[in-house]
Design an enzyme around this catalytic site. Sequence first.
Site, PDB file in Angstrom:
ATOM      1  N   GLU A  99       0.840  -1.194   0.000  1.00 54.19           N
ATOM      2  CA  GLU A  99       0.000   0.000   0.000  1.00 54.19           C
ATOM      3  C   GLU A  99       0.882   1.252   0.000  1.00 54.19           C
ATOM      4  OE1 GLU A  99      -2.575   1.449  -0.463  1.00 54.19           O
ATOM      5  OE2 GLU A  99      -4.365   0.604   0.433  1.00 54.19           O
ATOM      6  N   ASP A 100       0.399   2.304  -0.642  1.00 53.34           N
ATOM      7  CA  ASP A 100       1.114   3.581  -0.577  1.00 53.34           C
ATOM      8  C   ASP A 100       0.951   4.190   0.812  1.00 53.34           C
ATOM      9  OD1 ASP A 100      -1.613   3.963  -0.975  1.00 53.34           O
ATOM     10  OD2 ASP A 100      -1.387   5.584  -2.424  1.00 53.34           O
ATOM     11  N   ASP A 103      -4.712   5.138   5.810  1.00 52.50           N
ATOM     12  CA  ASP A 103      -5.338   6.321   6.396  1.00 52.50           C
ATOM     13  C   ASP A 103      -6.442   5.843   7.346  1.00 52.50           C
ATOM     14  OD1 ASP A 103      -5.732   9.276   6.232  1.00 52.50           O
ATOM     15  OD2 ASP A 103      -7.575   8.779   5.213  1.00 52.50           O
ATOM     16  N   PHE A 152      -2.575  15.871   4.461  1.00 56.66           N
ATOM     17  CA  PHE A 152      -2.798  15.360   3.120  1.00 56.66           C
ATOM     18  C   PHE A 152      -1.513  15.511   2.318  1.00 56.66           C
ATOM     19  CE2 PHE A 152      -4.085  15.518  -1.329  1.00 56.66           C
ATOM     20  CZ  PHE A 152      -4.766  14.313  -1.397  1.00 56.66           C
ATOM     21  N   ARG A 165       1.351  12.353  -8.842  1.00 60.96           N
ATOM     22  CA  ARG A 165       1.904  11.001  -8.667  1.00 60.96           C
ATOM     23  C   ARG A 165       3.344  10.896  -9.140  1.00 60.96           C
ATOM     24  NH1 ARG A 165      -2.463   7.704  -7.260  1.00 60.96           N
ATOM     25  NH2 ARG A 165      -4.410   8.081  -8.369  1.00 60.96           N
TER      26      ARG A 165
HETATM   27  P1  IMP Z   1      -7.948   4.405   3.642  1.00 60.00           P
HETATM   28  O1  IMP Z   1      -8.851   3.417   2.986  1.00 60.00           O
HETATM   29  O2  IMP Z   1      -8.690   5.546   4.271  1.00 60.00           O
HETATM   30  O3  IMP Z   1      -6.928   3.779   4.601  1.00 60.00           O
HETATM   31  O4  IMP Z   1      -7.143   5.144   2.511  1.00 60.00           O
HETATM   32  C1  IMP Z   1      -6.341   4.484   1.699  1.00 60.00           C
HETATM   33  C2  IMP Z   1      -6.157   5.148   0.348  1.00 60.00           C
HETATM   34  O5  IMP Z   1      -6.570   6.527   0.271  1.00 60.00           O
HETATM   35  C3  IMP Z   1      -4.684   5.166   0.100  1.00 60.00           C
HETATM   36  O6  IMP Z   1      -4.254   3.952  -0.478  1.00 60.00           O
HETATM   37  C4  IMP Z   1      -4.524   6.353  -0.816  1.00 60.00           C
HETATM   38  O7  IMP Z   1      -4.731   5.942  -2.154  1.00 60.00           O
HETATM   39  C5  IMP Z   1      -5.600   7.312  -0.383  1.00 60.00           C
HETATM   40  N1  IMP Z   1      -5.033   8.311   0.557  1.00 60.00           N
HETATM   41  C6  IMP Z   1      -5.087   8.317   1.909  1.00 60.00           C
HETATM   42  N2  IMP Z   1      -4.443   9.369   2.442  1.00 60.00           N
HETATM   43  C7  IMP Z   1      -3.935  10.064   1.389  1.00 60.00           C
HETATM   44  C8  IMP Z   1      -3.129  11.275   1.280  1.00 60.00           C
HETATM   45  O8  IMP Z   1      -2.736  11.926   2.262  1.00 60.00           O
HETATM   46  N3  IMP Z   1      -2.817  11.655   0.018  1.00 60.00           N
HETATM   47  C9  IMP Z   1      -3.214  10.974  -1.103  1.00 60.00           C
HETATM   48  N4  IMP Z   1      -3.950   9.851  -1.044  1.00 60.00           N
HETATM   49  C10 IMP Z   1      -4.306   9.396   0.184  1.00 60.00           C
HETATM   50 MG    MG Z   2      -3.896   3.484  -2.390  1.00 59.72          MG
END
Ligand code: IMP
Ligand code: MG
Length: 175
Positions: A99-100, A103, A152, A165
Amino acid sequence: MKLHDLVFEPYINEDEINKAIDKISNLLNNDYKNETPVFLSVLNGSFMFSSEIMKKFNSDCSIQFVKLSSYEGTSSSGEVQELIGLNETLAGKNVVILEDIVDTGNTLKKLDRILKEKNVKSYKIASLFLKPAVYKGTIPIDYIGIEIPDEFIVGYGLDYDDLGRNLTSVYRLKS
Ligand code: IMP
Ligand code: MG
């Protein structure tokens, strides 16, 4: 630096990113040297991270991709869509999710459900970035690159509405 309507400032440089990736790579090389892991890259954000992890892995491995999306603009929509699903079999495999950023953890919850249905032998999670203050999940994140506060960020694969990106270092939204 401006993307669409928002202004971003430098936050994490290439050197710090490379160190974090090396740290994760060393652990994976050690933990999976006899396992032929399947790296599961979560598109779009993790393509750069996935590429580095693949290049630095020293024994047999393969890669698969899944495309999930939950973010709209600069916040989570709370709903995770499966845009490209998993076709190939993962049954009996040792999977490492790449995963990148983690969050809210909604994406991981969805992946957990998908992987359990696929009867994988084991799975672990490697994430380049983690927002510990936001993560609400109970699924442990096994390999963490860099922890950041609730900001963010863009760059190194991460986007703001598709832009940013390509940046080789990470920027944060300027308040
Ligand atoms: P989650 O499902 O809320 O954990 O979010 C996961 C996905 O949301 C990540 O894999 C990212 O693609 C995107 N994401 C979450 N935080 C950020 C951020 O700060 N910048 C850009 N993309 C984000
Ligand atoms: Mg992602």
